[in-house]
Design an enzyme around this catalytic site. Structure first.
Site, mmCIF file in Angstrom:
data_model
loop_
_atom_site.group_PDB
_atom_site.id
_atom_site.type_symbol
_atom_site.label_atom_id
_atom_site.label_comp_id
_atom_site.label_asym_id
_atom_site.label_seq_id
_atom_site.Cartn_x
_atom_site.Cartn_y
_atom_site.Cartn_z
ATOM 1 C CB CYS A 146 33.384 -66.519 52.101
ATOM 2 S SG CYS A 146 33.663 -66.407 50.334
ATOM 3 C CD GLU A 195 35.048 -69.662 49.370
ATOM 4 O OE1 GLU A 195 35.017 -69.356 50.588
ATOM 5 O OE2 GLU A 195 34.172 -69.330 48.570
ATOM 6 C CD GLU A 229 35.864 -72.521 43.679
ATOM 7 O OE1 GLU A 229 35.259 -73.591 43.766
ATOM 8 O OE2 GLU A 229 35.353 -71.410 43.945
ATOM 9 C CG ASN A 247 27.448 -66.262 49.879
ATOM 10 O OD1 ASN A 247 27.455 -67.341 49.295
ATOM 11 N ND2 ASN A 247 28.547 -65.729 50.385
#
Length: 528
Positions: free
Chosen positions: A333, A299, A506, A198
């Site tokens: 997400c 993640e 991150e 994505n």
């Protein structure tokens, strides 16, 4: 194909794998009355030859594999390239190359690594139009969003080029006069980087920028749907002067993914795994990493609540909902997944959101400048959204906008009301353009619904009550909170979730720590 769905493709011949010898153009014409009149036009993927790579990249060389796999334009289903289908052997070669390169890369100075990352950033910026076109054609993302992704992707290289020179250790006061205590930060080693489709460019640079800045070397396995962006990054890394073996890319098909993943997650030479993807896959990789006790950051999935209280500015809430939900056709997400709206403004919010959807959303091929909603990545993704809509309607929800599955993987942006917590769309992540709106009465009720999930990546709160903002933000069981804001991501801030949404963080000044280990050095027997 459906009789109303006519695709005409004019494809220039090119080798199935390896660097093309000239610019490659793909001309696509789609006739699909159910989607949009704009799809009647022709679209062209015109990318400079060096950036359209179709081989793997290992130890500074472009490598072929025994077979190739197709990369498809999700808007049309047509093949746009054939890419080397790397397997376990190529993955092992990449790990070995990364381990060998690590021995010298870790000894490079922070300033040297910083300069190379900055050169890489400059090249991404220089070639942003070509890189954006690759993203649009392999992922379906509207070109405007693809351009934004390239800028976002480059920003991580810029950020970590600066953070490379700020990896500080500590000098700790010793309890003994003849000793000195030092805490050193050192790179962990080879990192396996496994990324989703994505954000096929930004999810690589967010991880790799931190890894290289820390002194690690990497092997990247991009998603099978979107390998072209990763390979273009490899080409630019080489142009920037990143040494051979420091950055490796092993593209592979869905069929070869288990074998490649096995190598990247179990090889003893790999010290670190960074993965972005589904929670289910993350759990599998964690089990694989356990035998050699690798450092892991993940993640994983989200199920973001978007809470609008009576005190909220409704117009701003609608604007935030549009930005959060429909970016990349709902395939992020941190997309809002469950819309919780307080009773006093429920009807007004729904009415204004429906009008905004009518006014702002246009479906079509991502190359069309009018398109805001492209296709979903594949038919499986559209099937899932269609199933959630069907389930909700069967349980009493009403469709106010959209609701229809169109040709291929196109799905109409859909607004559902009278939604309840027993519906599938409130229990699992959608990853599509679906807005289910639930009504709540009290703050406690909203928090109970929002936190009733085994994942916790992002959450959104719209309110003008400062005390309420603090209470709700602190009690939301998520790693990221947007207050009166629908777009959150930036390299300066941390990105990570709680519960089953992942491990580690991150971006930000903390992101580089995922690629460092702490070493204690005691200097003793000093003369007073």
């Amino acid at each position: 194909p459906h009789p109303e769905y006519l695709i005409r493709v004019n494809v220039a011949a090119h080798p199935p794998a390896g660097p093309p010898k000239a610019p490659i153009r793909r001309l696509l014409q789609v006739v699909s009355p159910g989607v949009t009149a704009a799809m009647l036009r022709s679209y062209s993927l015109d990318v400079s030859a060096p950036l359209l790579r179709t081989q793997g990249y290992v130890d500074g060389r472009w490598v072929s594999a025994a077979s190739v796999f197709p990369v498809l334009d999700p808007a049309t289903g047509q093949e746009i390239a054939r890419v080397a289908d790397c397997g376990a052997a190529e993955a092992k070669q990449a790990v070995d190359a990364a381990y060998k390169a690590f021995q010298s890369w870790k000894r490079s100075t922070a300033k040297e690594r910083s300069i190379l990352l900055r050169k890489w950033f400059d090249l991404l910026t220089l070639h942003k139009e070509d890189l954006a076109r690759l993203i649009t054609f392999e992922s379906g993302k509207p070109l405007k969003e693809s351009l934004a992704e390239v800028t976002y992707s480059a920003s991580f290289l810029e950020w970590f080029s600066e953070e490379a020179r700020r990896v500080y250790g500590d000098i700790v006061p010793s309890p003994l006069r003849d000793r000195r205590i030092f805490l050193l930060k050192q790179p962990v080693g080879v990192a396996s980087i496994i990324t989703p489709w994505n954000f096929p460019s930004a999810m690589i640079t967010r991880k790799v920028g931190a890894a290289l800045a820390a002194g690690c070397t990497v092997v990247v396995k991009p998603a099978e749907d979107t390998p072209l962006s990763a390979l273009a990054l490899a080409e630019l890394a080489e142009q920037a002067g990143i040494p051979a073996g420091v950055f490796n890319v092993v593209p592979c098909s869905r069929e070869e993914t288990p074998a490649v993943g096995q190598v990247l997650c179990t090889d003893p030479l790999v010290a670190k795994i960074s993965f972005t993807g589904s929670t289910a896959t993350g759990k599998v990789l964690l089990k694989m990493a356990a035998d050699t006790v690798k450092k892991v950051s993940m993640e994983l999935g989200g199920h973001a609540p978007f809470i609008v209280f009576d005190s909220a500015d409704v117009d701003r809430a609608v604007s935030g909902a549009m930005a959060s939900k429909f970016r990349n056709s709902g395939q992020t997400c941190v997309c809002s997944n469950r819309f919780l709206v307080q009773s006093g403004i429920y009807d007004r919010f729904v009415e204004k959101l429906g009008r905004a959807m009518d006014a702002e959303l246009r479906m079509g091929h991502g190359s069309d400048p009018q398109t805001t909603q492209g296709p979903l990545i594949n038919q499986r993704a559209a099937d899932k959204v269609e199933q959630q809509v069907s389930d909700a309607v069967s349980r009493g929800a009403s469709v106010l906008r959209g609701g229809k599955r169109l040709h291929g993987s196109f799905m109409e942006p859909t607004l559902l009301v009278d939604v309840s917590t027993d519906m599938l769309c409130t229990k699992e992540e959608t990853f599509g353009p679906l807005v289910p709106v639930l009504r709540f009465s009290t703050e406690e009720e909203a928090l109970a619904i929002a936190n009733a999930s085994n994942v916790g990546l992002a959450g959104y709160v719209y309110s003008q009550d400062v005390s309420q903002i603090w209470r709700v933000s602190e009690r939301l069981e998520v790693g990221i909170v947007g207050v009166n804001e629908g777009l959150l991501s930036t390299p300066e801030a941390s990105f990570g979730g709680v519960k089953e949404s992942g491990l580690g963080s991150e971006g930000s000044r903390y992101g580089i720590n995922e690629y460092l280990e702490l070493k204690y050095m005691c200097l003793g027997n000093l003369e007073p």
